[in-house]
Design a protein around this motif. Structure first.
Motif, PDB file in Angstrom:
ATOM      1  N   MET A   1       7.951  -9.883   1.929  1.00  0.00           N
ATOM      2  CA  MET A   1       7.357  -8.653   1.425  1.00  0.00           C
ATOM      3  C   MET A   1       6.764  -7.885   2.594  1.00  0.00           C
ATOM      4  O   MET A   1       6.051  -8.435   3.430  1.00  0.00           O
ATOM      5  N   CYS A   2       7.069  -6.600   2.664  1.00  0.00           N
ATOM      6  CA  CYS A   2       6.562  -5.733   3.730  1.00  0.00           C
ATOM      7  C   CYS A   2       5.126  -5.329   3.439  1.00  0.00           C
ATOM      8  O   CYS A   2       4.717  -5.235   2.289  1.00  0.00           O
ATOM      9  N   LYS A   3       4.388  -5.069   4.502  1.00  0.00           N
ATOM     10  CA  LYS A   3       3.041  -4.571   4.287  1.00  0.00           C
ATOM     11  C   LYS A   3       2.927  -3.144   4.799  1.00  0.00           C
ATOM     12  O   LYS A   3       3.696  -2.702   5.656  1.00  0.00           O
ATOM     13  N   ILE A   4       1.952  -2.433   4.250  1.00  0.00           N
ATOM     14  CA  ILE A   4       1.685  -1.062   4.670  1.00  0.00           C
ATOM     15  C   ILE A   4       0.491  -1.057   5.597  1.00  0.00           C
ATOM     16  O   ILE A   4      -0.570  -1.614   5.278  1.00  0.00           O
ATOM     17  N   THR A   5       0.674  -0.427   6.742  1.00  0.00           N
ATOM     18  CA  THR A   5      -0.378  -0.262   7.727  1.00  0.00           C
ATOM     19  C   THR A   5      -0.679   1.225   7.862  1.00  0.00           C
ATOM     20  O   THR A   5       0.213   2.019   8.128  1.00  0.00           O
ATOM     21  N   TYR A   6      -1.931   1.579   7.657  1.00  0.00           N
ATOM     22  CA  TYR A   6      -2.382   2.948   7.893  1.00  0.00           C
ATOM     23  C   TYR A   6      -2.904   2.974   9.315  1.00  0.00           C
ATOM     24  O   TYR A   6      -3.996   2.497   9.608  1.00  0.00           O
ATOM     25  N   PHE A   7      -2.086   3.482  10.239  1.00  0.00           N
ATOM     26  CA  PHE A   7      -2.436   3.593  11.650  1.00  0.00           C
ATOM     27  C   PHE A   7      -2.635   5.061  11.952  1.00  0.00           C
ATOM     28  O   PHE A   7      -1.706   5.866  11.826  1.00  0.00           O
ATOM     29  N   VAL A   8      -3.860   5.410  12.350  1.00  0.00           N
ATOM     30  CA  VAL A   8      -4.200   6.813  12.488  1.00  0.00           C
ATOM     31  C   VAL A   8      -5.353   6.980  13.473  1.00  0.00           C
ATOM     32  O   VAL A   8      -6.164   6.069  13.656  1.00  0.00           O
ATOM     33  N   ALA A   9      -5.418   8.136  14.110  1.00  0.00           N
ATOM     34  CA  ALA A   9      -6.557   8.491  14.960  1.00  0.00           C
ATOM     35  C   ALA A   9      -7.627   9.137  14.081  1.00  0.00           C
ATOM     36  O   ALA A   9      -7.310   9.836  13.117  1.00  0.00           O
ATOM     37  N   ALA A  10      -8.882   8.882  14.430  1.00  0.00           N
ATOM     38  CA  ALA A  10      -9.992   9.455  13.663  1.00  0.00           C
ATOM     39  C   ALA A  10     -11.147   9.798  14.598  1.00  0.00           C
ATOM     40  O   ALA A  10     -11.239   9.264  15.707  1.00  0.00           O
ATOM     41  N   THR A  11     -11.998  10.667  14.123  1.00  0.00           N
ATOM     42  CA  THR A  11     -13.218  11.008  14.845  1.00  0.00           C
ATOM     43  C   THR A  11     -14.306  10.003  14.478  1.00  0.00           C
ATOM     44  O   THR A  11     -14.163   9.226  13.536  1.00  0.00           O
ATOM     45  N   LEU A  12     -15.418  10.054  15.190  1.00  0.00           N
ATOM     46  CA  LEU A  12     -16.549   9.183  14.861  1.00  0.00           C
ATOM     47  C   LEU A  12     -17.066   9.434  13.448  1.00  0.00           C
ATOM     48  O   LEU A  12     -17.575   8.525  12.801  1.00  0.00           O
ATOM     49  N   ASP A  13     -16.929  10.682  12.983  1.00  0.00           N
ATOM     50  CA  ASP A  13     -17.405  10.999  11.639  1.00  0.00           C
ATOM     51  C   ASP A  13     -16.308  10.931  10.572  1.00  0.00           C
ATOM     52  O   ASP A  13     -16.454  11.430   9.470  1.00  0.00           O
ATOM     53  N   GLY A  14     -15.199  10.248  10.887  1.00  0.00           N
ATOM     54  CA  GLY A  14     -14.216   9.883   9.873  1.00  0.00           C
ATOM     55  C   GLY A  14     -13.170  10.913   9.508  1.00  0.00           C
ATOM     56  O   GLY A  14     -12.577  10.839   8.428  1.00  0.00           O
ATOM     57  N   PHE A  15     -12.858  11.849  10.403  1.00  0.00           N
ATOM     58  CA  PHE A  15     -11.827  12.849  10.127  1.00  0.00           C
ATOM     59  C   PHE A  15     -10.578  12.583  10.958  1.00  0.00           C
ATOM     60  O   PHE A  15     -10.664  12.188  12.123  1.00  0.00           O
ATOM     61  N   ILE A  16      -9.415  12.818  10.359  1.00  0.00           N
ATOM     62  CA  ILE A  16      -8.146  12.595  11.048  1.00  0.00           C
ATOM     63  C   ILE A  16      -7.521  13.891  11.560  1.00  0.00           C
ATOM     64  O   ILE A  16      -6.505  13.849  12.253  1.00  0.00           O
ATOM     65  N   ALA A  17      -8.125  15.000  11.224  1.00  0.00           N
ATOM     66  CA  ALA A  17      -7.672  16.308  11.707  1.00  0.00           C
ATOM     67  C   ALA A  17      -8.771  17.324  11.431  1.00  0.00           C
ATOM     68  O   ALA A  17      -9.666  17.079  10.619  1.00  0.00           O
ATOM     69  N   SER A  18      -8.671  18.458  12.084  1.00  0.00           N
ATOM     70  CA  SER A  18      -9.614  19.549  11.833  1.00  0.00           C
ATOM     71  C   SER A  18      -9.294  20.177  10.471  1.00  0.00           C
ATOM     72  O   SER A  18      -8.271  19.851   9.858  1.00  0.00           O
TER      73      SER A  18
ATOM     74  N   LYS B   1       8.786  -4.500  -1.430  1.00  0.00           N
ATOM     75  CA  LYS B   1       9.595  -5.658  -1.836  1.00  0.00           C
ATOM     76  C   LYS B   1      10.873  -5.799  -1.012  1.00  0.00           C
ATOM     77  O   LYS B   1      11.538  -6.819  -1.072  1.00  0.00           O
ATOM     78  N   GLU B   2      11.222  -4.773  -0.244  1.00  0.00           N
ATOM     79  CA  GLU B   2      12.445  -4.807   0.547  1.00  0.00           C
ATOM     80  C   GLU B   2      12.269  -5.681   1.783  1.00  0.00           C
ATOM     81  O   GLU B   2      11.158  -5.870   2.268  1.00  0.00           O
ATOM     82  N   ASP B   3      13.384  -6.204   2.273  1.00  0.00           N
ATOM     83  CA  ASP B   3      13.372  -6.932   3.534  1.00  0.00           C
ATOM     84  C   ASP B   3      13.263  -5.940   4.676  1.00  0.00           C
ATOM     85  O   ASP B   3      13.701  -4.796   4.566  1.00  0.00           O
ATOM     86  N   GLY B   4      12.699  -6.370   5.752  1.00  0.00           N
ATOM     87  CA  GLY B   4      12.615  -5.508   6.924  1.00  0.00           C
ATOM     88  C   GLY B   4      11.254  -5.594   7.572  1.00  0.00           C
ATOM     89  O   GLY B   4      10.449  -6.490   7.288  1.00  0.00           O
ATOM     90  N   LEU B   5      11.019  -4.652   8.452  1.00  0.00           N
ATOM     91  CA  LEU B   5       9.739  -4.576   9.142  1.00  0.00           C
ATOM     92  C   LEU B   5       8.717  -3.904   8.232  1.00  0.00           C
ATOM     93  O   LEU B   5       8.999  -3.610   7.081  1.00  0.00           O
ATOM     94  N   GLY B   6       7.565  -3.619   8.787  1.00  0.00           N
ATOM     95  CA  GLY B   6       6.494  -3.024   8.006  1.00  0.00           C
ATOM     96  C   GLY B   6       6.672  -1.540   7.755  1.00  0.00           C
ATOM     97  O   GLY B   6       7.588  -0.883   8.261  1.00  0.00           O
TER      98      GLY B   6
END
Length: 193
Positions: A1-18, A121-126
């Motif tokens: 089973m594949c897993k989902i990774t939320y990989f993202v840049a953020a500010t100190l106050d928790g924003f990912i974009a302006s 549920k698919e085979d493969g990477l994440g």
């Protein structure tokens, strides 16, 4: 089973974009850039991968699929990227977007949770969720891992890491690293009851 990774840049106050979806406040490259190249090279857009010698030929390590929200995809479109991650299967989660200008990018217009559960549920990477805040909020219960590049900047408002109402969800620390640039990369897994 594949897993989902939320990989993202953020500010100190928790924003990912302006508020207007700009990312220029984030530190690019520098010392943490080498970590990304070594650990998650497939998270670099295809156009950038092609400019780094040997990277385009390198096999994906962790992910073979990318999910993005409409805002994240449209930000790339403004920069001319109709298929930003050609080396991955690309899906845009959006109830309001009918199609994309590139056939290699598929719109998920139906229930994104059902779609993601099937993908897992698919085979493969994440599966990499690269943004945005609304997509992350919608898919929050299916996110298995959270990797955040915390940048040493506060912006006051913008696109939050999870654009949703109050609903606590606990995570466990897997690892953390502070770079000389001031960027901290933290990895968490969702705490299971």
């Amino acid at each position: 089973m594949c897993k989902i990774t939320y990989f993202v840049a953020a500010t100190l106050d928790g924003f990912i974009a302006s508020p207007d979806a700009d990312h220029s406040m984030f530190l690019e490259g520098q010392d943490h850039g080498a970590w990304v190249l070594d650990t998650l090279p497939e998270t670099l857009p295809t156009a950038l991968r092609q400019r780094i010698p040997g990277l385009a030929e390198r096999a994906n390590r962790r992910f073979d699929t990318v999910l993005m929200g409409r805002g994240t995809y449209e930000r790339g479109l403004r920069d001319g990227a109709t298929s930003p991650y050609q080396h991955l299967r690309q899906y845009v989660v959006s109830a309001g977007l009918d199609s994309t200008p590139d056939r290699s990018v598929e719109v998920v217009a139906g229930d994104p949770l059902d779609f993601v559960r099937t993908l897992k549920k698919e085979d493969g990477l994440g599966i990499w969720l690269c943004g945005g805040g609304k997509a992350a909020a919608t898919l929050r219960d299916e996110i298995d891992e959270l990797i955040v590049k915390i940048n040493p900047v506060v912006i006051g408002s913008g696109v939050p890491l999870f654009d949703s109402g109050y609903s606590p969800q606990h995570y466990e620390v897997v690892s953390g690293r502070v770079f000389d640039s001031g960027v901290t990369i933290m990895t968490y897994t969702r705490a299971r009851p």
